[in-house]
Motif scaffolding. Structure first.
Motif, PDB file in Angstrom:
ATOM      1  N   LEU A 166       0.796  -1.228   0.000  1.00  0.00           N
ATOM      2  CA  LEU A 166       0.000   0.000   0.000  1.00  0.00           C
ATOM      3  C   LEU A 166       0.828   1.279   0.000  1.00  0.00           C
ATOM      4  CD1 LEU A 166      -2.707  -1.068   2.610  1.00  0.00           C
ATOM      5  CD2 LEU A 166      -2.919  -1.068   0.130  1.00  0.00           C
ATOM      6  N   ILE A 167       2.109   1.186   0.345  1.00  0.00           N
ATOM      7  CA  ILE A 167       2.965   2.371   0.423  1.00  0.00           C
ATOM      8  C   ILE A 167       4.061   2.280  -0.630  1.00  0.00           C
ATOM      9  CG2 ILE A 167       4.399   3.798   1.935  1.00  0.00           C
ATOM     10  CD1 ILE A 167       3.049   2.548   4.333  1.00  0.00           C
ATOM     11  N   ASP A 168       4.304   3.394  -1.280  1.00  0.00           N
ATOM     12  CA  ASP A 168       5.365   3.457  -2.287  1.00  0.00           C
ATOM     13  C   ASP A 168       6.723   3.190  -1.633  1.00  0.00           C
ATOM     14  OD1 ASP A 168       6.841   3.835  -4.546  1.00  0.00           O
ATOM     15  OD2 ASP A 168       6.487   5.997  -4.690  1.00  0.00           O
ATOM     16  N   LYS A 169       7.566   2.427  -2.314  1.00  0.00           N
ATOM     17  CA  LYS A 169       8.873   2.047  -1.758  1.00  0.00           C
ATOM     18  C   LYS A 169       9.761   3.258  -1.472  1.00  0.00           C
ATOM     19  CE  LYS A 169       9.055  -2.528  -3.939  1.00  0.00           C
ATOM     20  NZ  LYS A 169       9.820  -3.411  -4.860  1.00  0.00           N
ATOM     21  N   LYS A 170       9.584   4.328  -2.239  1.00  0.00           N
ATOM     22  CA  LYS A 170      10.442   5.499  -2.059  1.00  0.00           C
ATOM     23  C   LYS A 170      10.185   6.198  -0.729  1.00  0.00           C
ATOM     24  CE  LYS A 170      10.812   6.426  -7.017  1.00  0.00           C
ATOM     25  NZ  LYS A 170      10.548   7.423  -8.096  1.00  0.00           N
ATOM     26  N   MET A 171       8.952   6.175  -0.259  1.00  0.00           N
ATOM     27  CA  MET A 171       8.627   6.863   1.003  1.00  0.00           C
ATOM     28  C   MET A 171       8.460   5.904   2.181  1.00  0.00           C
ATOM     29  SD  MET A 171       4.595   7.913   0.592  1.00  0.00           S
ATOM     30  CE  MET A 171       4.878   8.904  -0.860  1.00  0.00           C
ATOM     31  N   HIS A 172       8.467   4.590   1.923  1.00  0.00           N
ATOM     32  CA  HIS A 172       8.272   3.608   2.989  1.00  0.00           C
ATOM     33  C   HIS A 172       9.605   3.237   3.624  1.00  0.00           C
ATOM     34  CE1 HIS A 172       6.836  -0.633   4.347  1.00  0.00           C
ATOM     35  NE2 HIS A 172       6.660   0.268   5.292  1.00  0.00           N
ATOM     36  N   SER A 173       9.617   3.123   4.943  1.00  0.00           N
ATOM     37  CA  SER A 173      10.828   2.749   5.667  1.00  0.00           C
ATOM     38  C   SER A 173      10.475   1.858   6.854  1.00  0.00           C
ATOM     39  CB  SER A 173      11.572   3.994   6.164  1.00  0.00           C
ATOM     40  OG  SER A 173      12.716   3.632   6.909  1.00  0.00           O
ATOM     41  N   VAL A 174      11.223   0.776   7.025  1.00  0.00           N
ATOM     42  CA  VAL A 174      11.042  -0.137   8.164  1.00  0.00           C
ATOM     43  C   VAL A 174      12.313  -0.093   9.009  1.00  0.00           C
ATOM     44  CG1 VAL A 174      10.185  -2.432   8.830  1.00  0.00           C
ATOM     45  CG2 VAL A 174       9.741  -1.565   6.540  1.00  0.00           C
ATOM     46  N   LYS A 175      12.799   1.088   9.234  1.00  0.00           N
ATOM     47  CA  LYS A 175      14.044   1.309   9.946  1.00  0.00           C
ATOM     48  C   LYS A 175      13.902   0.999  11.433  1.00  0.00           C
ATOM     49  CE  LYS A 175      17.413   5.000  10.773  1.00  0.00           C
ATOM     50  NZ  LYS A 175      17.708   6.443  10.552  1.00  0.00           N
ATOM     51  N   ARG A 176      14.979   0.519  12.031  1.00  0.00           N
ATOM     52  CA  ARG A 176      14.971   0.244  13.472  1.00  0.00           C
ATOM     53  C   ARG A 176      14.821   1.547  14.248  1.00  0.00           C
ATOM     54  NH1 ARG A 176      19.914  -2.493  17.025  1.00  0.00           N
ATOM     55  NH2 ARG A 176      18.669  -2.925  18.896  1.00  0.00           N
ATOM     56  N   PHE A 177      14.010   1.513  15.270  1.00  0.00           N
ATOM     57  CA  PHE A 177      13.661   2.677  16.101  1.00  0.00           C
ATOM     58  C   PHE A 177      12.883   3.736  15.315  1.00  0.00           C
ATOM     59  CE2 PHE A 177      17.923   1.396  17.940  1.00  0.00           C
ATOM     60  CZ  PHE A 177      17.373   0.638  18.962  1.00  0.00           C
ATOM     61  N   GLY A 178      12.407   3.405  14.122  1.00  0.00           N
ATOM     62  CA  GLY A 178      11.657   4.376  13.325  1.00  0.00           C
ATOM     63  C   GLY A 178      10.266   4.634  13.860  1.00  0.00           C
TER      64      GLY A 178
END
Length: 220
Positions: A166-178
């Motif tokens: 559902l989210i575009d890869k350019k704006m999606h982030s699964v970063k630690r502590f995000g």
């Protein structure tokens, strides 16, 4: 005897007949407000809505709030829905960074699970959008559409698979502590609202009331 208008606090008040219960009614010439000196029905008081908002945000249940304010639970439920109906959504700024997460609870009984999806602005930590429903793409997408219209710079989420589609890869982030801020918000929600506690006998019996309580908590 000098009477002050409870609404505008002016003294230009005159007698204006009697009510059906034979109580003296007064009329304010300044704001055209009609009132009586003593209300038997506590729900007629002008500050009752403010007290309902305050006690709701403090986490009191429906029956607890009704006992303190000395009004019926039916009247209280109607007032909560009415207050929430008049709440306007916050203005979502463009180009900001957001965190999105989900929270599990239940409606009517503890086997009927329901999910709260909401988006938190990372800097101001304000909730800009939320939706309640089953754990599906349709429920989640209503929250994400608000962020897409706001041209979000970055959206931090956990590793739930639904976000990838559902989210575009350019704006999606699964970063630690995000998602630190929204995870802390989850804990605050469960602490402040008794209906969201994990181990409790209090839970929402109506989806409409649950949504109304969330509106009051998030946006007042």
């Amino acid at each position: 005897m000098v009477m002050n208008c409870p609404k505008c606090k002016e003294k230009k008040v005159i007698k204006n007949g009697r009510t059906k219960n034979n109580k003296q009614q007064y009329y304010c010439k300044m704001c055209s407000h009609r009132f009586i000196e003593y209300y038997t029905n506590q729900a007629c008081k002008l500050d009752i809505n403010e007290k309902i908002v305050q006690l709701t945000k403090e986490g009191l249940g429906i029956r607890s709030t009704a006992r303190i304010l000395k009004i019926s639970t039916t009247t209280l439920l109607k007032r909560i829905v009415c207050i929430a109906r008049n709440i306007t959504r916050p203005i979502v700024s463009r180009g900001k960074t957001y965190e999105v997460d989900e929270l599990c609870t239940y409606i009517r009984h503890k086997k009927n699970y329901i999910w709260l999806f909401y988006a938190l602005e990372k800097n101001s930590r304000t909730v800009v959008s939320f939706n309640v429903g089953k754990r599906t793409n349709k429920t989640l997408n209503r929250v994400l559409e608000t962020l897409k219209l706001a041209e979000a710079k970055k959206i931090f989420t956990d590793r739930l698979k639904n976000y990838r589609y559902l989210i575009d890869k350019k704006m999606h982030s699964v970063k630690r502590f995000g998602t630190n801020h929204i995870e802390r918000k989850n804990l605050t929600l469960r602490t402040h609202l008794k209906r969201l506690n994990r181990r409790t006998i209090c839970f929402s019996r109506s989806l409409a009331v649950f949504t109304a309580v969330l509106k009051i908590y998030f946006w007042i």
